[in-house]
Design a protein around this motif. Structure first.
Motif, short mmCIF file in Angstrom:
data_model
loop_
_atom_site.label_atom_id
_atom_site.label_comp_id
_atom_site.label_asym_id
_atom_site.label_seq_id
_atom_site.Cartn_x
_atom_site.Cartn_y
_atom_site.Cartn_z
N ARG A 157 6.95 -52.94 16.68
CA ARG A 157 6.23 -54.03 17.34
C ARG A 157 4.97 -54.44 16.59
O ARG A 157 4.39 -55.48 16.88
N LYS A 158 4.52 -53.62 15.64
CA LYS A 158 3.27 -53.92 14.95
C LYS A 158 3.45 -55.09 13.99
O LYS A 158 4.45 -55.18 13.29
N THR A 159 2.48 -55.98 13.97
CA THR A 159 2.49 -57.11 13.03
C THR A 159 1.11 -57.19 12.38
O THR A 159 0.12 -56.66 12.88
N ARG A 192 8.02 -43.59 19.16
CA ARG A 192 7.09 -43.92 18.08
C ARG A 192 7.69 -45.00 17.17
O ARG A 192 6.97 -45.90 16.71
N GLY A 193 8.97 -44.92 16.90
CA GLY A 193 9.61 -45.90 16.05
C GLY A 193 9.57 -47.29 16.66
O GLY A 193 9.31 -48.29 15.96
N LEU A 194 9.82 -47.39 17.97
CA LEU A 194 9.80 -48.70 18.61
C LEU A 194 8.39 -49.28 18.62
O LEU A 194 8.20 -50.49 18.45
N GLU A 195 7.38 -48.43 18.79
CA GLU A 195 5.99 -48.90 18.73
C GLU A 195 5.65 -49.40 17.33
O GLU A 195 4.96 -50.41 17.17
N GLU A 196 6.15 -48.74 16.32
CA GLU A 196 5.93 -49.16 14.93
C GLU A 196 6.59 -50.51 14.69
O GLU A 196 6.03 -51.38 14.00
#
Length: 358
Positions: free
Chosen positions: A288-290, A282-286
């Motif tokens: 990547r968000k821009t 979940r942290g890595l997906e967060e």
């Protein structure tokens, strides 16, 4: 274009088109140094990535059921500037055939300010990406560096600190993704030539005549005003000719497979070995968000499309493995004809019916 055909000496033709020194300098300024690393941080990064890559070699072999490379993988923990220089060198080698074409038509392609301007643009893009990348398998690294995997130390450390990740688990997880790319190319000796051949084929279609370049630009602007595919694919896609878009789709399908397979192996192995895996994912997906202007910039340069490859490709691999098993999926590495199309990436059942029926 196989490895032997690439100009590993970094021939002089490129330097007449792009000032690579400017690219490196601009990239480093754009990148910044990132969070400072103490001597202890650097020592831990080197040692723990060495251990992680060794463990990832065995874990990737177990998950993929592929033999992988004969020689063990090796980790290179880099600064952002070192990552930029490594990728500038790779880009210089890849663009050498295009440079030869341009110089054949235009022996004096331009003034020094133009080569510096192009170098600055390349450097700006590399500088931006260097702030984002955590690890990389470089397909175009020189033969002597075979087995070397890149990890950008400041970015890894910043991510671990931001999300309070366990160092050992996170570094193993990253190593598993990059090791899987190495396994792919080692298990399918034809794959490197296939990928570089697609790049060569695409570069051969790049328009060099100024009037045709302007015609393509006008067409792209017209499409942009009308809306359509360019909104999701970016301005680079809008500038492509119909022929180039067919090639682009083919490359997209292959890259979605490679990135999706690496993500599948990374996550399957991570769940098996890494404590607090779900929170880490979940942290890595967060990360990547821009939003806002940066999101628009990512879309324009194709970076957003790159991120989508992880998800679409992983869904393809997961569904094939769930329905038919890993042995059936591994038929994808036997020959180029077994690679999925974009339509098959979206609907894995079509690929199974074609390549691995029953």
């Amino acid at each position: 274009m196989d490895k032997a055909a690439v100009d590993w000496s970094m021939g002089a033709r490129n330097t007449k088109l792009i000032d690579w020194g400017t690219a490196s300098r601009v990239g480093r300024r754009m990148a910044g140094g990132g969070p400072p690393l103490t001597a202890l941080d650097r020592t831990r990064l080197d040692q723990e990535f060495a251990d992680a890559v060794s463990e990832a070699d065995a874990l990737a072999a177990s998950v993929t059921q592929l033999p992988g490379a004969k020689a063990p993988s090796r980790a290179w923990v880099m600064s952002r500037g070192q990552w930029i220089d490594a990728n500038v060198g790779s880009m210089e080698r890849v663009l050498e055939p295009l440079a030869a074409r341009i110089l054949k038509l235009h022996p004096r392609p331009g003034n020094d300010w133009r080569t510096r301007a192009l170098g600055g643009q390349v450097g700006f893009l590399f500088g931006y990406v260097s702030r984002k990348v955590l690890g990389q398998y470089d397909l175009f690294q020189p033969p002597d560096d075979e087995g070397l995997l890149y990890f950008v130390g400041p970015n890894v450390l910043a991510t671990e600190r931001r999300f309070r990740f366990d160092r050992g688990g996170f570094r193993l997880w990253l190593a598993l993704h990059e090791v899987t790319h190495r396994v792919q190319f080692a298990s399918a000796p034809w794959l490197r030539t296939h990928v570089t051949g697609m790049i060569d084929e695409y570069l051969a279609t790049v328009e060099l005549e100024p009037q045709r370049v302007m015609d393509n630009l006008r067409r792209a602007v017209s499409e942009m005003l009308e809306g359509g595919e360019w909104r999701s694919m970016g301005i680079i896609f809008a500038l492509m000719t119909p022929e180039q878009r067919v090639m682009f789709d083919k490359m997209q399908a292959t890259m979605s497979l490679l990135e999706g397979h690496a993500s599948f192996v990374m996550n399957a192995g991570g769940r098996e070995r890494i404590r607090d895996f779900d929170r880490m994912k979940r942290g890595l997906e967060e990360r990547r968000k821009t939003r806002g202007l940066e999101k628009s910039f990512q879309r324009a340069i194709g970076f957003e499309s790159k991120l989508r490859q992880y998800g679409t490709g992983e869904r393809f691999v997961s569904e094939v493995v769930e329905k038919a098993g890993m042995e059936a999926f591994n038929a994808v590495w036997k020959e180029p004809a077994n690679l999925p199309t974009l339509a098959e990436i979206a609907d894995p059942g079509i690929w199974l019916a074609r390549v691995a029926p029953g």
